[in-house]
Motif scaffolding. Structure first.
Motif, PDB file in Angstrom:
ATOM      1  N   ARG A 147     -35.586  10.778   5.529  1.00  0.00           N
ATOM      2  CA  ARG A 147     -36.181  11.998   4.973  1.00  0.00           C
ATOM      3  C   ARG A 147     -37.531  11.706   4.318  1.00  0.00           C
ATOM      4  NH1 ARG A 147     -34.838  15.755   8.027  1.00  0.00           N
ATOM      5  NH2 ARG A 147     -32.716  16.557   7.889  1.00  0.00           N
ATOM      6  N   LEU A 148     -37.660  10.580   3.655  1.00  0.00           N
ATOM      7  CA  LEU A 148     -38.951  10.224   3.057  1.00  0.00           C
ATOM      8  C   LEU A 148     -39.990   9.926   4.132  1.00  0.00           C
ATOM      9  CD1 LEU A 148     -37.835   8.014   0.029  1.00  0.00           C
ATOM     10  CD2 LEU A 148     -38.618  10.392  -0.001  1.00  0.00           C
ATOM     11  N   GLU A 149     -39.542   9.352   5.247  1.00  0.00           N
ATOM     12  CA  GLU A 149     -40.454   9.134   6.370  1.00  0.00           C
ATOM     13  C   GLU A 149     -40.903  10.469   6.950  1.00  0.00           C
ATOM     14  OE1 GLU A 149     -40.447   7.130  10.841  1.00  0.00           O
ATOM     15  OE2 GLU A 149     -38.993   6.439   9.335  1.00  0.00           O
ATOM     16  N   ASP A 150     -39.964  11.421   7.093  1.00  0.00           N
ATOM     17  CA  ASP A 150     -40.334  12.765   7.554  1.00  0.00           C
ATOM     18  C   ASP A 150     -41.375  13.384   6.630  1.00  0.00           C
ATOM     19  OD1 ASP A 150     -38.530  12.669   9.675  1.00  0.00           O
ATOM     20  OD2 ASP A 150     -36.931  13.655   8.533  1.00  0.00           O
ATOM     21  N   LEU A 151     -41.175  13.206   5.338  1.00  0.00           N
ATOM     22  CA  LEU A 151     -42.095  13.766   4.349  1.00  0.00           C
ATOM     23  C   LEU A 151     -43.470  13.126   4.472  1.00  0.00           C
ATOM     24  CD1 LEU A 151     -42.562  15.517   1.798  1.00  0.00           C
ATOM     25  CD2 LEU A 151     -41.714  13.579   0.445  1.00  0.00           C
ATOM     26  N   GLU A 152     -43.502  11.818   4.570  1.00  0.00           N
ATOM     27  CA  GLU A 152     -44.780  11.104   4.659  1.00  0.00           C
ATOM     28  C   GLU A 152     -45.540  11.467   5.923  1.00  0.00           C
ATOM     29  OE1 GLU A 152     -46.504   6.505   4.535  1.00  0.00           O
ATOM     30  OE2 GLU A 152     -44.355   6.895   4.297  1.00  0.00           O
ATOM     31  N   GLU A 153     -44.805  11.683   7.009  1.00  0.00           N
ATOM     32  CA  GLU A 153     -45.444  12.004   8.282  1.00  0.00           C
ATOM     33  C   GLU A 153     -45.761  13.494   8.427  1.00  0.00           C
ATOM     34  OE1 GLU A 153     -46.430   9.815  10.503  1.00  0.00           O
ATOM     35  OE2 GLU A 153     -45.694   8.161   9.243  1.00  0.00           O
ATOM     36  N   GLY A 154     -45.406  14.280   7.435  1.00  0.00           N
ATOM     37  CA  GLY A 154     -45.750  15.698   7.446  1.00  0.00           C
ATOM     38  C   GLY A 154     -44.864  16.564   8.326  1.00  0.00           C
ATOM     39  N   ARG A 155     -43.687  16.088   8.683  1.00  0.00           N
ATOM     40  CA  ARG A 155     -42.821  16.885   9.553  1.00  0.00           C
ATOM     41  C   ARG A 155     -41.591  17.430   8.837  1.00  0.00           C
ATOM     42  NH1 ARG A 155     -42.450  11.568  11.767  1.00  0.00           N
ATOM     43  NH2 ARG A 155     -40.528  10.513  11.133  1.00  0.00           N
ATOM     44  N   LEU A 156     -41.472  17.155   7.531  1.00  0.00           N
ATOM     45  CA  LEU A 156     -40.293  17.618   6.803  1.00  0.00           C
ATOM     46  C   LEU A 156     -40.437  19.089   6.421  1.00  0.00           C
ATOM     47  CD1 LEU A 156     -37.578  16.789   5.397  1.00  0.00           C
ATOM     48  CD2 LEU A 156     -38.931  16.577   3.296  1.00  0.00           C
ATOM     49  N   GLY A 157     -39.420  19.863   6.738  1.00  0.00           N
ATOM     50  CA  GLY A 157     -39.312  21.223   6.228  1.00  0.00           C
ATOM     51  C   GLY A 157     -38.171  21.263   5.226  1.00  0.00           C
ATOM     52  N   LEU A 158     -38.428  21.778   4.032  1.00  0.00           N
ATOM     53  CA  LEU A 158     -37.407  21.787   2.985  1.00  0.00           C
ATOM     54  C   LEU A 158     -37.438  23.114   2.240  1.00  0.00           C
ATOM     55  CD1 LEU A 158     -35.262  20.553   1.152  1.00  0.00           C
ATOM     56  CD2 LEU A 158     -37.090  19.375  -0.102  1.00  0.00           C
ATOM     57  N   ARG A 159     -36.327  23.829   2.331  1.00  0.00           N
ATOM     58  CA  ARG A 159     -36.140  25.061   1.566  1.00  0.00           C
ATOM     59  C   ARG A 159     -34.918  24.868   0.676  1.00  0.00           C
ATOM     60  NH1 ARG A 159     -36.900  30.821   2.512  1.00  0.00           N
ATOM     61  NH2 ARG A 159     -37.769  30.317   4.556  1.00  0.00           N
ATOM     62  N   VAL A 160     -35.112  25.081  -0.619  1.00  0.00           N
ATOM     63  CA  VAL A 160     -34.020  24.997  -1.582  1.00  0.00           C
ATOM     64  C   VAL A 160     -33.797  26.406  -2.126  1.00  0.00           C
ATOM     65  CG1 VAL A 160     -33.141  23.936  -3.688  1.00  0.00           C
ATOM     66  CG2 VAL A 160     -34.687  22.645  -2.191  1.00  0.00           C
ATOM     67  N   GLY A 161     -32.620  26.954  -1.851  1.00  0.00           N
ATOM     68  CA  GLY A 161     -32.341  28.343  -2.198  1.00  0.00           C
ATOM     69  C   GLY A 161     -32.171  28.571  -3.691  1.00  0.00           C
ATOM     70  N   HIS A 162     -32.882  29.574  -4.203  1.00  0.00           N
ATOM     71  CA  HIS A 162     -32.740  30.033  -5.583  1.00  0.00           C
ATOM     72  C   HIS A 162     -32.707  31.556  -5.580  1.00  0.00           C
ATOM     73  CE1 HIS A 162     -34.741  26.075  -6.135  1.00  0.00           C
ATOM     74  NE2 HIS A 162     -34.152  26.034  -7.316  1.00  0.00           N
ATOM     75  N   ARG A 163     -32.199  32.132  -6.678  1.00  0.00           N
ATOM     76  CA  ARG A 163     -32.257  33.579  -6.854  1.00  0.00           C
ATOM     77  C   ARG A 163     -32.673  33.920  -8.277  1.00  0.00           C
ATOM     78  NH1 ARG A 163     -30.990  36.401  -2.617  1.00  0.00           N
ATOM     79  NH2 ARG A 163     -31.026  38.392  -3.746  1.00  0.00           N
ATOM     80  N   ASP A 164     -33.398  35.033  -8.392  1.00  0.00           N
ATOM     81  CA  ASP A 164     -33.742  35.627  -9.675  1.00  0.00           C
ATOM     82  C   ASP A 164     -32.851  36.854  -9.888  1.00  0.00           C
ATOM     83  OD1 ASP A 164     -35.737  33.744  -9.738  1.00  0.00           O
ATOM     84  OD2 ASP A 164     -37.384  35.163  -9.481  1.00  0.00           O
ATOM     85  N   LEU A 165     -32.595  37.161 -11.156  1.00  0.00           N
ATOM     86  CA  LEU A 165     -31.733  38.296 -11.488  1.00  0.00           C
ATOM     87  C   LEU A 165     -32.294  39.015 -12.708  1.00  0.00           C
ATOM     88  CD1 LEU A 165     -27.855  38.254 -11.797  1.00  0.00           C
ATOM     89  CD2 LEU A 165     -29.256  39.044 -13.703  1.00  0.00           C
ATOM     90  N   LEU A 166     -32.329  40.321 -12.644  1.00  0.00           N
ATOM     91  CA  LEU A 166     -32.705  41.171 -13.778  1.00  0.00           C
ATOM     92  C   LEU A 166     -31.594  42.185 -13.993  1.00  0.00           C
ATOM     93  CD1 LEU A 166     -34.702  42.177 -15.945  1.00  0.00           C
ATOM     94  CD2 LEU A 166     -35.718  43.630 -14.175  1.00  0.00           C
ATOM     95  N   ALA A 167     -31.040  42.212 -15.193  1.00  0.00           N
ATOM     96  CA  ALA A 167     -29.963  43.144 -15.536  1.00  0.00           C
ATOM     97  C   ALA A 167     -30.420  44.025 -16.684  1.00  0.00           C
ATOM     98  CB  ALA A 167     -28.702  42.372 -15.936  1.00  0.00           C
ATOM     99  N   LEU A 168     -30.421  45.336 -16.464  1.00  0.00           N
ATOM    100  CA  LEU A 168     -30.800  46.313 -17.470  1.00  0.00           C
ATOM    101  C   LEU A 168     -29.605  47.186 -17.800  1.00  0.00           C
ATOM    102  CD1 LEU A 168     -34.268  47.433 -16.040  1.00  0.00           C
ATOM    103  CD2 LEU A 168     -33.847  45.784 -17.874  1.00  0.00           C
ATOM    104  N   PRO A 169     -29.413  47.521 -19.061  1.00  0.00           N
ATOM    105  CA  PRO A 169     -28.276  48.384 -19.409  1.00  0.00           C
ATOM    106  C   PRO A 169     -28.414  49.761 -18.782  1.00  0.00           C
ATOM    107  CG  PRO A 169     -29.743  48.102 -21.285  1.00  0.00           C
ATOM    108  CD  PRO A 169     -30.206  47.137 -20.237  1.00  0.00           C
ATOM    109  N   LEU A 170     -27.319  50.334 -18.351  1.00  0.00           N
ATOM    110  CA  LEU A 170     -27.349  51.629 -17.683  1.00  0.00           C
ATOM    111  C   LEU A 170     -27.890  52.727 -18.578  1.00  0.00           C
ATOM    112  CD1 LEU A 170     -23.938  51.518 -15.788  1.00  0.00           C
ATOM    113  CD2 LEU A 170     -26.210  51.410 -14.780  1.00  0.00           C
ATOM    114  N   SER A 171     -27.792  52.536 -19.885  1.00  0.00           N
ATOM    115  CA  SER A 171     -28.281  53.542 -20.824  1.00  0.00           C
ATOM    116  C   SER A 171     -29.789  53.533 -20.974  1.00  0.00           C
ATOM    117  CB  SER A 171     -27.657  53.318 -22.204  1.00  0.00           C
ATOM    118  OG  SER A 171     -27.966  52.026 -22.697  1.00  0.00           O
ATOM    119  N   GLY A 172     -30.462  52.584 -20.297  1.00  0.00           N
ATOM    120  CA  GLY A 172     -31.920  52.542 -20.372  1.00  0.00           C
ATOM    121  C   GLY A 172     -32.477  51.195 -20.606  1.00  0.00           C
TER     122      GLY A 172
END
Length: 264
Positions: free
Chosen positions: A239-264
């Protein structure tokens, strides 16, 4: 609760900043002007990246309480916030996040934290701040995409996912289940919840971060325990060789969350 050094936090900040979902930030910006003197509780604040990302959206009169267990990181915060294009008062608290000895707040927020905590901890956090909105950014959701494929991707990444679910000092960690469980718990508590992907898509400009992430995967206890050492060594070298040679694709999944009270 994990080893979050200043170097690691600095390494990831640019990727974090561009990965945050702008739609949720605009929703937060729409909510904020209806309040004056907004008090914000930032948990696991680290080097203040979450504060720097959010403050421009929250208007004037902000009062932040930044909580972290690392006094060295907290000591750096005032200098890192000087010269910003917005004003906010800042109080820092050096505390174990398991303590819950924090003030009430108009907004509770954290970045890259939920995957480290237990479901019980999250339930307690929600219960202790009734009616306060919650904004959680950059929680790991368990997805990892690597290209080109490698024969050891499956066993290495499965063991890494198991390691993420181990205790980080706040009970058994939610790991990749964190975003979904947070959404469920907040809806059950009477919130309207919006979520969005905030994946890391790491390219050539992120080589140092990608290398650190790959090395962190192979250093994880469950990877060391579950996968033969020679397989782990070969996987990392490839994997480090892939990175050095510019052929590594890496996606690390994350999510954002916003919670608002129903009353406003």
């Amino acid at each position: 609760m994990g080893d979050f050094t200043a170097d690691w936090l600095a390494l990831r900040e640019a990727a974090d900043a561009r990965s945050r979902d702008r739609g949720l930030l605009r929703l937060l910006e729409t909510w904020a002007p209806e309040r004056s003197g907004l008090s914000v509780l930032d948990l696991g604040c680290g080097s203040g990246a979450n504060l720097r990302a959010l403050a421009p959206y929250l208007g004037v009169g902000q009062r932040w309480t930044a909580v972290d267990h690392d006094p060295a990181l907290l000591a750096r915060l005032p200098a890192q916030l000087s010269g910003a294009g917005w004003s906010a008062t800042l109080e820092t608290r050096c505390a174990d996040l398991g303590g819950f000895d924090w003030p009430a707040a108009d907004l509770v927020t954290a970045s890259a934290l939920l995957d480290l905590v237990s479901e019980r901890w999250l339930e307690d956090l929600i219960r202790r701040h009734p009616g306060a909105p919650f904004y959680f950014a950059l929680s790991i959701d368990g997805r990892v995409e690597l290209a080109p494929p490698h024969a050891a991707d499956g066993p290495v990444l499965d063991a890494f996912a198991a390691d993420l679910r181990g205790s980080k000092g706040l009970g058994q960690a939610l790991g990749g289940e964190a975003p979904a469980r947070a959404e469920d718990l907040l809806r059950e508590a009477g919130y309207q919840v919006a979520t969005a992907a905030s994946d890391w898509n790491l390219g050539r400009e992120d080589a140092a971060l990608a290398e650190a992430w790959l090395s962190g995967v192979t250093a994880a206890g469950e990877v060391q325990k579950q996968v033969e050492k020679s397989v782990v060594t070969n996987w990392l070298s490839s994997r480090l060789e892939d990175l050095e040679e510019g052929r590594l694709g890496l996606r690390v999944g994350h999510r954002d969350l916003l919670a608002l009270p129903l009353s406003g």
